[in-house]
Design an enzyme around this catalytic site. Structure first.
Site, PDB file in Angstrom:
ATOM      1  CG  ASP A 191     -13.833   3.400  -5.266  1.00 32.31           C
ATOM      2  OD1 ASP A 191     -14.442   2.276  -4.864  1.00 32.31           O
ATOM      3  OD2 ASP A 191     -14.454   3.993  -6.377  1.00 32.31           O
ATOM      4  CG  HIS A 222     -12.742   7.796  -3.053  1.00 36.25           C
ATOM      5  ND1 HIS A 222     -14.073   8.506  -2.777  1.00 36.25           N
ATOM      6  CD2 HIS A 222     -12.395   7.554  -4.068  1.00 36.25           C
ATOM      7  CE1 HIS A 222     -14.467   8.422  -4.182  1.00 36.25           C
ATOM      8  NE2 HIS A 222     -13.608   7.822  -4.955  1.00 36.25           N
TER       9      HIS A 222
HETATM   10 ZN   LIG Z   1     -11.123   5.742  -8.141  1.00 38.75          ZN
END
Ligand SMILES: [Zn+2]
Length: 203
Positions: free
Chosen positions: A33, A172
């Protein structure tokens, strides 16, 4: 525990969303992400290539605008992309109309039928609106790689302790997570492969 692997009653708050997809054989879905980010996303792509793994990147529209060449690398290497709003906004802080406008703005640069809500927060009307256009991909394992209180060993342990057949795992490709993923991602992939997991993309 609550964060790393959300319980059923939390999942039930968001009807019709996807948290885990068990296969006939052991599989996982790796997701990243908040990118694309220069220096970090390309490093992730190189790691994935080294282990011959495909993943899904939930991109922030404004980052795609800023770093189109990094975004192109994700596509060129055969990975999947998803919409993560244009400005990484939280659903609970926005009226549905404005939230959807931000999602649509992101859709202009991210062509995908997959959506993941930043911070995992959506109002109910947003869930129903989003579902008309997107499959909403939540998660089964959150590595907490973004946390300054985590170490890369801790991130690796989350993967080891919580992954099961069909887990959708969140990493992430962000500045905050960089330190932890550099230490944990290669080890986590190696461990998953040793355990016999295959890496799948959303259909
Ligand atoms: Zn996010």
């Amino acid at each position: 525990m609550f964060i790393e692997q959300p319980p059923w009653f939390y999942r039930a708050l968001f009807p019709g969303t996807i948290w885990r997809i068990p296969g006939k054989e052991k599989c996982v879905y790796l997701t990243f992400d908040d990118g694309p980010i220069p220096g970090i996303t390309p490093w992730v792509l190189d790691v994935l290539e080294k282990y011959n793994v495909k993943a899904t990147f939930f991109c922030v529209g404004d980052n795609v605008r800023k770093y189109p060449e990094v975004f192109r690398m994700i596509l060129e290497r055969g990975h999947r992309i998803g919409n993560h709003t244009y400005n990484h906004i939280q659903g609970i802080q926005y009226w549905t109309k404005n939230y959807m406008a931000n999602v649509e703005k992101a859709a202009e640069v991210i062509q995908s039928d997959l959506f993941r809500p930043p911070h995992g927060h959506m109002r109910r009307p947003q869930v129903f609106r989003l579902r008309k256009k997107y499959r909403i991909i939540m998660w089964d394992v959150v590595t907490r790689d973004y946390s300054p209180h985590m170490t890369s060993k801790g991130v690796f342990n989350v993967v080891k302790n919580y992954t099961r057949n069909g887990s959708i795992i969140v990493f992430h490709d962000s500045v905050k997570a960089e330190r932890n993923i550099r230490g944990a991602l290669p080890k986590a992939i190696e461990w998953l492969q040793e355990q016999g997991y295959t890496f799948k993309l959303f259909d």
